[in-house]
Design a protein around this motif. Sequence first.
Motif, PDB file in Angstrom:
ATOM      1  N   ARG A  77       0.816  -1.217   0.000  1.00  0.00           N
ATOM      2  CA  ARG A  77       0.000   0.000   0.000  1.00  0.00           C
ATOM      3  C   ARG A  77       0.849   1.267   0.000  1.00  0.00           C
ATOM      4  O   ARG A  77       0.460   2.288  -0.570  1.00  0.00           O
ATOM      5  N   ALA A  78       1.991   1.211   0.674  1.00  0.00           N
ATOM      6  CA  ALA A  78       2.831   2.397   0.830  1.00  0.00           C
ATOM      7  C   ALA A  78       4.201   1.952   1.312  1.00  0.00           C
ATOM      8  O   ALA A  78       4.401   0.790   1.704  1.00  0.00           O
ATOM      9  N   PHE A  79       5.161   2.851   1.296  1.00  0.00           N
ATOM     10  CA  PHE A  79       6.449   2.582   1.905  1.00  0.00           C
ATOM     11  C   PHE A  79       6.255   2.509   3.424  1.00  0.00           C
ATOM     12  O   PHE A  79       5.673   3.406   4.034  1.00  0.00           O
ATOM     13  N   GLY A 151      13.829   7.091  -5.949  1.00  0.00           N
ATOM     14  CA  GLY A 151      13.705   6.782  -7.370  1.00  0.00           C
ATOM     15  C   GLY A 151      12.241   6.839  -7.748  1.00  0.00           C
ATOM     16  O   GLY A 151      11.399   7.332  -6.989  1.00  0.00           O
ATOM     17  N   GLY A 152      11.920   6.333  -8.907  1.00  0.00           N
ATOM     18  CA  GLY A 152      10.536   6.382  -9.359  1.00  0.00           C
ATOM     19  C   GLY A 152       9.754   5.122  -9.086  1.00  0.00           C
ATOM     20  O   GLY A 152       8.600   5.009  -9.515  1.00  0.00           O
ATOM     21  N   ASP A 153      10.355   4.143  -8.394  1.00  0.00           N
ATOM     22  CA  ASP A 153       9.694   2.863  -8.192  1.00  0.00           C
ATOM     23  C   ASP A 153       8.583   2.974  -7.158  1.00  0.00           C
ATOM     24  O   ASP A 153       8.646   3.786  -6.225  1.00  0.00           O
ATOM     25  N   THR A 154       7.571   2.162  -7.321  1.00  0.00           N
ATOM     26  CA  THR A 154       6.474   2.084  -6.361  1.00  0.00           C
ATOM     27  C   THR A 154       6.860   1.143  -5.216  1.00  0.00           C
ATOM     28  O   THR A 154       7.821   0.377  -5.330  1.00  0.00           O
ATOM     29  N   PRO A 155       6.131   1.180  -4.093  1.00  0.00           N
ATOM     30  CA  PRO A 155       6.482   0.319  -2.960  1.00  0.00           C
ATOM     31  C   PRO A 155       6.470  -1.160  -3.339  1.00  0.00           C
ATOM     32  O   PRO A 155       5.514  -1.655  -3.942  1.00  0.00           O
ATOM     33  N   HIS A 182       7.399  -5.811   4.954  1.00  0.00           N
ATOM     34  CA  HIS A 182       6.821  -4.468   4.882  1.00  0.00           C
ATOM     35  C   HIS A 182       6.909  -3.965   3.446  1.00  0.00           C
ATOM     36  O   HIS A 182       7.556  -4.583   2.605  1.00  0.00           O
ATOM     37  N   GLY A 183       6.280  -2.845   3.174  1.00  0.00           N
ATOM     38  CA  GLY A 183       6.418  -2.200   1.888  1.00  0.00           C
ATOM     39  C   GLY A 183       7.673  -1.347   1.864  1.00  0.00           C
ATOM     40  O   GLY A 183       7.903  -0.548   2.776  1.00  0.00           O
ATOM     41  N   GLY A 184       8.503  -1.509   0.834  1.00  0.00           N
ATOM     42  CA  GLY A 184       9.754  -0.765   0.809  1.00  0.00           C
ATOM     43  C   GLY A 184      10.348  -0.672  -0.576  1.00  0.00           C
ATOM     44  O   GLY A 184       9.650  -0.791  -1.586  1.00  0.00           O
ATOM     45  N   ASN A 185      11.650  -0.462  -0.614  1.00  0.00           N
ATOM     46  CA  ASN A 185      12.411  -0.334  -1.853  1.00  0.00           C
ATOM     47  C   ASN A 185      13.009  -1.697  -2.192  1.00  0.00           C
ATOM     48  O   ASN A 185      13.703  -2.296  -1.371  1.00  0.00           O
TER      49      ASN A 185
END
Length: 257
Positions: A77-79, A151-155, A182-185
């Motif tokens: 959903r998010a970082f 950067g431009g990547d999504t979570p 978790h959501g991350g890079n």
Amino acid sequence: METFVKRRSSAPEGFFACEAAGLRWLAAADGGVACVRVLGYDATTLTLQRLVTVPPDRRCANDFGRRLARTHDAGARAFGAAPDGWTGPGFFGPLNHPLPMALSEHVRWGEFYAEDRLEPMAELAGRALDAETRRGLDEVIARCRAGAYDGGDTPARLHGDLWSGNVMWTPEGVVLIDPAAHGGNRETDLAMLALFGCPHYEAVLAGYQEIHPVRPGWRERIGLHQLHPLLAHVVLFGASYRGAASSAVAAALEIVV
């Protein structure tokens, strides 16, 4: 079916429930890496299917890389987002001494990494960090917060503690254990694989790149992504990891932004 029971009578509240949620969330990724099967949990135990392991090989490593990319691509959903179905805090580190890990949602990765990973771990490390390392770390945190490394990547849907000890090589392929999901890079998991050495690492990367090419310059950013786990090692195991943490700080400061 043979089982394996993780047990800790003094586990923090929600510790095993959080791990179970993370394993199920990661396993839900279509075509992703398999995760150990959760059979049950309570406040002090987590019961898992026991795994049979085999020596790693390049073919399996390449397949692992492709599947890891698909796991990441399943998204979050998010970082900083928690695994689906989990609303409590997260944890990072060994069973006998898990460290707190925030699970709060952010729009930008750098803000998340600064506020929920680097700053809390720096405070826990305290005086174990020398003054020069702490000054450099504060600069890295400021750059993260300002978005310098975004950067431009999504979570991505991350395992979150993907060192080689949590990668089990089985007759059916790689199976993951012990997440801090978790959501991350996506680069965080790739950097963690490199931290203590992963068998056939380049084959893993080749498979990964087939599915999702990583943003150019990612190798120069490995130190940035290894900084959080290295600070955790300073907290857990003392100043013997201070040199590695200092090197990661220096590497992060050398990134051209």
